[in-house]
Each structure stands twice: as structure tokens, then as C-alpha cells.
Design an enzyme around this catalytic site. Structure first.
Site, PDB file in Angstrom:
ATOM      1  CB  SER A   1      98.515  67.848  91.607  1.00 13.63           C
ATOM      2  OG  SER A   1      99.858  67.819  91.211  1.00 13.63           O
TER       3      SER A   1
ATOM      4  CG  HIS B   1      94.300  66.748  92.215  1.00 10.24           C
ATOM      5  ND1 HIS B   1      94.391  67.895  92.965  1.00 10.24           N
ATOM      6  CD2 HIS B   1      95.380  66.011  92.557  1.00 10.24           C
ATOM      7  CE1 HIS B   1      95.472  67.852  93.720  1.00 10.24           C
ATOM      8  NE2 HIS B   1      96.080  66.717  93.499  1.00 10.24           N
TER       9      HIS B   1
ATOM     10  CD  GLU C   1      91.614  70.400  93.843  1.00 13.85           C
ATOM     11  OE1 GLU C   1      91.479  71.509  94.350  1.00 13.85           O
ATOM     12  OE2 GLU C   1      92.657  70.082  93.241  1.00 13.85           O
TER      13      GLU C   1
ATOM     14  CG  ASN D   1      98.323  71.291  94.841  1.00 16.22           C
ATOM     15  OD1 ASN D   1      98.298  71.127  96.066  1.00 16.22           O
ATOM     16  ND2 ASN D   1      98.561  70.303  94.002  1.00 16.22           N
TER      17      ASN D   1
END
Ligand SMILES: CCCCCCCC/C=C\C/C=C/C(=O)SCCNC(=O)CCNC(=O)[C@H](O)C(C)(C)COP(=O)(O)OP(=O)(O)OC[C@H]1O[C@@H](n2cnc3c(N)ncnc32)[C@H](O)[C@@H]1OP(=O)(O)O
Length: 720
Positions: free
Chosen positions: A416, A437, A449, A487
Site C-alpha cells: 500500500s 494494491h 490500485e 493513501n
């Protein structure tokens, strides 16, 4: 867009507008033309309307809502024309008869459908209602209760269910093994047979608009409205659709239609409709990436997953569910057994809930091969490592995989935050290394992702994007930067939430504002649910927990968050975090110990606490998030604004009716956001997140909208 032929004196109007036969203007004109020909031709005794290719129309053409074409020869008029035709019209449904498609069917005198098909009125998901008579005809056909449930939820139903509810006159049995062509042929055959059978029947009772609606009590509407407010919190369309359904029971058809059209008119121009329609297209655009030819992807038929923990087993489920064999590897028998049991329990649960059959569950489990030996991965097409989030650990796993797997195998790292290039450097095939991800729980969350490193090849990207689609994910390609897109944007958003605590707010103040904005929960609730130790782990990796390692010119906002972990307040899993929780409950209560700690830390860090308005909380959290989104775009880490919107809606619960952060930014106005960012930055010069993005600055000063600017930019690039 439509074709016309006669078979055994039955006129067949075939709608031909691939891929989903949307009811575009040319299709509507074609239907009118076909009706007119059939009406004038004395040899024609009945009419069949059918969709060519794979489906009956899946709805009105959504792209015509924005350009206004929907108002030329509008669908309600076409359906009225169908219904009032003097010759019997049979509608033959296969595929997905959704929205305007089902409304066309409701205008026909008879409806038959393949057992494989689905019908539904999903318009509320686009911020509108079934405004081609759907809210008036469906209650007349199946009653207010069932119709309201279908219309307000927007959920499609299987043909068998539709038949049981009284939507259909007959079903045509088609097995799952038969081709679309066979389905079409059998359906057309059955429709013609039905048309010939009813050719001389009176149309009395067959025009749905002429049927009576049984009224229901106000209690029913109140209960359904309550349920909608809970399940579709913040969405206008479902409640408005309920009003239209209610009108069907209160007024004759013509007046009911007027009410429907009035409500539709208001919804049509609403910001929610624009946002939801933006999301519809953005979701489908994620596969369209400048410079990437998706056809270059190689088929993935055999997969490896490393790590049988929660993430690894969740990832494996996605593949075996689709019939793709998976070798699941763990170093320890005990962990492997636990992972396999979690997968078995998942399928057992689905059988128990009636979501699948024992047979299908067993078939999926048959595709799982647990193993302790990396050598079993020698022949896989793609392998995903889901081991501990640590650069060195991941590098050594990839190095090992590189030695064992065949040269063509694509190596995916499920991370991540970590740097894909560094991980890829451990291998001799950086072109075949990519980040995948998955969001947790990996078998539930649809977002993925996919992270391209600097050497990841087009073939690798295309292959991974394609397989992501195959396993029913919504894949978004993102660039390789810390936290990728989701993130990375979470950090400044979270940073502001924590800064607000230092200055005077409490977690429940911030969370209430975010909940009221439309997020399913606030940031502190989310942190408690995910585990506060995760944030600490990331801050440690960034080297900012230790004051001696921090940049003295950057404001540190996480002292309380760090202390919570020292106090073992990890969140829901330890029954206390930002909030306290009764055993087994996820509903947190504000906790005096935490509030005292926040006040104490404010004081120690030199803040004079003040009352902070909801407006300031909302602006600071969201504008910091949006500013970072703009930076992702200007750096080329995100390829399209819509990609960011999809990530935040599917990964972080951004309210879809607001269209995602970048769409929302355009709606608020870029100048307003830019000016506020400057102001907040002035008041807080040590927070680098307030440094405005250059792209934002440029668009704010030129008065342009991001969506329009980006579309133009992509067009210019593709014409180069
Ligand atoms: C005077 C009064 C005037 C009033 C005017 C009244 C106007 C009428 C107003 C209201 C009544 C009716 C409203 C509607 O019907 S709204 C549409 C309702 N239907 C839907 O929401 C269904 C949308 N589609 C889907 O759910 C899926 O596409 C699917 C299940 C049918 C197929 O899924 P899949 O196989 O995965 O394909 P894709 O989703 O990838 O779609 C392929 C391709 O097709 C495009 N597309 C799909 N549906 C539509 C559509 N309804 N209109 C336009 N385009 C559509 C989609 O965008 C993809 O395009 P691509 O990315 O370019 O390939």
C-alpha cells in the site's frame, strides 16, 4: 441502429446499437419507423421488439443526458406510441433489460424473457428516476409494494424472479452453456410463436397504463422512506422516486406521468445526478489509459499467491471464484491451514446465505492448491506476494520468485506504500514487476490500485489490468509514489483531522462533520476500525515518530495518535482507541481519557484550544485532500481526475453523490478552494500539505474546470 424484417407475417424490430443497445436518438427513431411500417402493412399481424447481439436495451443512452439529445423524440413518447399501437407487440428480452429498456418492455403488450436475463430500473443509481413511465407503469403491473422496492433500490432481479412478480408473461428456458446466438434464436422463435398466438386477441387489459393501482397505506411509504434514508443516506433520487410511485396510486395515469416528469426534471439537473453519471463513466474509463493498448495483455490462466494471511487468502478467493487455479503458499503449515480454513469458511458462508450453491462452492475450492513449496510456482502466469509490509522482506520474496518462476511470469507485489522500483530491482525482470494494491478485505473490496514502476512494460500493465477486470475488480492504474494515490491523499486529509484535535476539536466533532458530508464514517472511527497501530507503523517507516528525526520545519500532529498506541488503544480490536467500545460492538463512544489526553497534548504543544466550526473542519480536511489530488495529477501519478474519484469512492467511502474529490472540487469552484488553501496555509506555514498545487493554481486563476481541461489535454495527447 434498428433493423426491420417480417417473419411469418410478424414484424420484427431489432435494436442494434452495440454494446448494450442503449436507446439513443437513432434507436428511438428506428423504433418509431418500425412501428409505422408495421402499422401500415396490412400483411403484418403482430410485432416483436428484440435486442440484437447480447442484450435488450440496457437503458436510455446516458451520454444523451448531458448533451440534451434525450429531449428529442423523448423516450416517454416512444413508449406511449408502442403502447397505443393497434397490433399486439411482444417484447423479447435477453441480457439486461435495464432502465429505459425495461420501460420499453412495460409499454409492450406482452413480455417474454430468457431465463438467463435480468431486468431492473437502476436509474436512482444515476441520480434520476425511471422517467419514461416506469414509476407509473410498474406499480400498475405488479403493485406498489414490489414496484417501489425495485425502483427505489435500483437493484436488478433475475428473470425468474421477474416472472414470479408478474412482470413477464413467459420465460424461455436457456441453459448457461448455450451461446448468445442460440439464446437469441430461441427467444425470437418463442416471441414469434406468442405473437402469432395472440394476433387476434383484444388488447384490453394489455396496455399497462390502463390498469388500476391498488392503493397502499401511508405507513408503507413512511417505512420505506425510513429504510431508504438509512440504506441510501444522502441520496435524493430514491426518495423522489418513491414520491413518483406514490403518485401512481393517487392519480390517473396521465397526471401520474406529469408528476413523474416534474420530479425527473428536477433530478435531471441536480448536482447528484451529474456526480453519479460522472462516476458511471469514470468507472468504465479506468481501462482507457493513454499509451497503453489493453489488447497487448497476455492471458492469465494460473496464479500463485504468497502468504496465507487475511490478505493472501482474500486475494486467492477472487481468482478461484472465477475458476482460475491458485497455488497458495505459506512458509508454515499452521498459517497455511489457517488461510485455507478462512477460504473454506468464506465459501461455506456464501452457501449458507444462499449466495452460491454447494456445488459451485466446491468447484471453486477445487481450484485451490495449498503448498509450502515455492517450487510449485514454477509454472504460474502471475504471482502476487502478500507478505508483511516491509521493503526488505518483499525484496527477498521477489528475488526468490524471480529465480523460480518461468521467465514470462508476472511478479506482483501487494503493497500500500512501498516503492515498486526498489522491489523490482531485486529481480532480473523489472519489466514484469508491478504493484497490485488490493484493499482489505481483498475478496470484498472492488478497488485495485495497479502500480506501474518506471520499468513496468505495457504488456505487464495490460495483462494485470485485464485480469483485474476478470476477477470483477475496478482496476485503476497509478504511478509509483509513496502511498500511490489513495493513501497518499489520505495523509494530508488525516493530517488535518489530527491538527484540528490539537487546535480545539475532539474526534467526535471531526467525525460528525465527515459523516454529515456523506462518508460512511469519520476518520477516527475508520482508524479505530483499521487499527491505530497501522498508522503508527507507517509513521515509524517515515521516520517521524522519533522527535529527533523529524523535520523541525514540518508541523507534527500525531502525538496523541502515537500515545494511544503506547496505551494499547489500538481501536475496535482492543475495545478502545479514539473511542471506547462495548465488547463485540463497533459503535464507539467518546472517551474522557482520550479527550483529556488531547487537551493535555494541546497544552504541551503550545496550542490555545478554540471552538472550531463545522465549516472549517470540512474545508480543512477536504481541501487538503483535494490539493493532494491535484498534485497527483500534475506529477502524472494519476492519469485522469476520474481515476482519483473512483479510488476515493470505492476505497475510502467518499460519498458517490458528490462524485469523488476531483468532481467535487469542480462543483465547489477551484478558485474558492485555492483561495481557502492559501488562507489555511498562511495560518499554518509549517504544514507542507497547504502548499498549493501548481495545476490547481493555474486552473483557479484561469477560471477553468478540471474535468474540461483534462479531457482537452488527453484529446490533444492522443492526436499527437
Ligand atoms: C419531455 C421529457 C423528456 C424526458 C427525457 C427522458 C429521458 C429518459 C429518462 C429516464 C428514463 C430512463 C433512464 C435510463 O434508462 S438511465 C440508464 C439505465 N441503465 C443503466 O443504468 C444500465 C447501465 N449499464 C450497465 O449497468 C452495464 O453497462 C451493463 C450491465 C448493461 C453491461 O455491463 P458490462 O458488460 O460490464 O459493460 P460496461 O458497463 O463496460 O458497458 C459497455 C459500454 O457500454 C456503455 N454503456 C452501458 N450502458 C450505457 C447506457 N445506458 N448509456 C450509454 N452507454 C452505456 C458503457 O459506458 C461502456 O462504454 P465504453 O466504456 O465506451 O465501452
Amino acid at each position: 441502429m434498428t433493423s426491420y424484417k417480417t417473419i411469418k407475417d410478424v414484424a420484427v424490430i431489432t435494436i442494434e446499437n452495440p454494446p448494450v443497445n442503449a436507446l439513443s436518438l437513432a434507436v428511438r427513431e428506428g423504433i418509431l419507423d418500425g412501428l409505422s411500417r408495421a402499422s401500415k402493412d396490412d400483411t403484418v399481424c403482430a410485432i416483436v421488439i428484440i435486442g440484437g447481439g447480447r442484450t435488450f436495451p440496457a437503458g436510455a443512452d446516458i451520454s444523451e443526458f448531458a448533451n440534451g439529445k434525450a429531449f428529442t423524440k423523448p423516450l416517454p413518447q416512444i413508449i406511449e406510441k408502442i403502447e397505443s399501437t393497434q397490433k399486439p407487440i411482444v417484447c423479447a428480452i435477453h441480457g439486461t433489460a435495464f432502465g429505459g429498456g425495461l420501460e420499453v418492455a412495460l409499454g409492450c403488450h406482452y413480455r417474454i424473457a430468457s431465463t438467463r436475463s435480468k431486468v431492473g430500473l437502476p436509474e436512482v443509481n444515476l441520480g434520476i428516476l425511471p422517467g419514461a413511465g416506469g414509476t407509473q407503469r410498474l406499480p400498475r403491473l405488479i403493485g406498489v409494494w414490489l414496484a417501489a422496492e425495485m425502483i427505489c433500490s435500483g437493484k436488478p432481479i433475475e428473470a425468474v424472479d421477474a416472472d414470479a412478480k408478474g412482470i413477464l408473461d413467459d420465460l424461455v428456458e436457456i441453459s448457461s452453456l448455450e451461446s448468445v446466438q442460440t439464446e437469441y434464436d430461441k427467444l425470437l422463435d418463442a416471441a414469434i410463436t406468442l405473437a402469432l398466438r395472440v394476433k387476434n386477441h383484444s388488447l384490453e387489459g394489455k396496455r399497462v397504463s390502463q390498469l388500476k393501482v391498488e392503493p397502499v397505506s401511508d405507513f408503507f411509504y413512511e417505512q420505506l422512506a425510513l429504510q431508504i434514508s438509512k440504506n441510501a443516506r444522502g441520496m435524493n433520487a430514491p426518495l423522489q422516486a418513491l414520491k413518483a410511485v406514490k403518485a401512481s396510486a393517487m392519480f390517473p395515469f396521465k397526471e401520474g406521468m406529469q408528476r413523474e416528469q416534474q420530479i425527473l426534471g428536477r433530478l435531471f439537473v441536480s448536482s447528484q445526478a451529474k456526480a453519479l453519471q460522472h462516476i458511471f463513466f469514470a468507472e468504465r474509463q479506468t481501462m482507457k489509459i493513454p499509451g497503453i493498448d489493453m489488447k497487448k495483455g497476455v492471458p492469465i490462466k494460473f496464479v500463485g499467491v504468497i502468504g496465507a494471511g487475511m490478505m493472501g487468502s482474500g486475494i486467492a478467493i477472487n481468482f478461484i471464484k472465477k475458476g482460475i487455479p491458485v497455488v497458495l503458499i505459506d512458509a508454515e503449515q499452521e498459517f497455511l491451514d489457517r488461510g485455507v480454513k478462512a477460504i473454506e469458511d468464506y465459501f461455506k458462508g456464501r452457501v449458507k446465505k444462499g449466495k452460491t450453491t454447494r456445488f459451485l462452492a466446491d468447484r471453486s475450492l477445487g481450484y485451490l492448491r495449498p503448498s509450502l513449496h515455492y517450487e510449485d510456482l514454477s509454472n504460474v502466469d502471475l504471482v502476487i506476494e502478500a507478505v508483511f509490509e516491509n521493503l526488505d522482506v518483499k525484496k527477498s520474496v521477489l528475488k526468490h520468485l524471480d529465480e523460480i518462476c518461468k521467465p514470462q511470469t508476472i511478479l506482483c507485489t501487494n503493497t500500500s506504500t512501498l516503492d515498486i522500483d526498489q522491489i523490482a530491482s531485486a529481480t532480473n525482470r523489472p519489466d514484469r514487476v508491478i504493484g497490485t494494491h488490493f484493499f482489505s478485505p481483498a475478496n470484498v473490496m472492488r478497488l485495485m490500485e495497479n502500480v506501474a514502476g518506471s520499468k513496468t512494460s505495457e504488456r505487464t500493465i495490460a495483462s494485470v489490468m485485464q485480469i483485474s477486470k476478470t476477477i470483477s475488480k475496478i482496476p485503476v492504474l497509478v504511478g509509483n509514489c509513496f502511498g500511490f494515490i489513495g493513501n497518499r491523499m489520505l495523509f494530508p486529509y488525516n493530517n488535518q483531522a489530527n491538527a484540528l484535535l490539537q487546535e480545539g476539536a475532539f474526534p467526535h466533532d471531526v467525525d460528525k462533520v465527515l459523516y454529515d458530508f456523506g462518508f460512511p464514517m469519520g476518520l477516527f472511527q475508520m482508524s479505530d476500525l483499521a487499527g491505530n497501530d497501522i498508522g503508527l507503523h507507517i509513521r515509524k517507516a517515515q521516520g517521524i515518530v522519533d522527535p529527533s528525526q523529524r523535520d523541525p520545519n514540518e508541523r507534527y500532529v500525531s502525538t496523541t495518535a502515537d500515545k494511544l498506541c503506547e496505551m494499547k488503544r489500538f481501536g475496535v480490536k482492543s475495545s478502545k482507541g479514539w473511542y471506547s467500545y462495548a465488547k463485540g460492538s463497533r459503535k464507539g463512544r467518546p472517551d474522557k481519557e482520550v479527550m483529556d489526553l488531547i487537551v493535555e497534548n494541546s497544552k504541551a504543544e503550545g496550542f490555545v484550544r478554540r471552538n472550531i466550526s463545522a465549516k472549517e473542519i470540512e474545508e480543512r480536511c477536504l481541501y487538503a485532500l483535494i490539493n493532494e489530488g491535484f498534485k497527483c495529477l500534475e506529477e502524472g501519478m494519476a492519469y485522469k481526475p476520474g481515476d482519483i474519484d473512483i479510488i476515493w469512492i470505492y476505497g475510502y467511502g467518499f460519498p458517490p453523490q458528490k462524485g469523488g474529490p476531483m468532481h467535487y472540487a469542480d462543483a465547489v469552484g477551484l478558485k474558492k478552494i485555492y483561495d481557502s488553501i492559501l488562507q489555511y496555509g498562511k495560518a499554518d506555514p509549517k504544514t507542507s500539505a497547504w502548499k498549493p498545487s501548481k495545476l490547481l493554481e493555474q486552473l483557479a486563476s484561469s477560471g477553468k474546470k478540471l474535468a474540461k481541461y483534462w479531457t482537452k489535454k488527453l484529446k490533444a495527447q492522443s492526436n499527437l
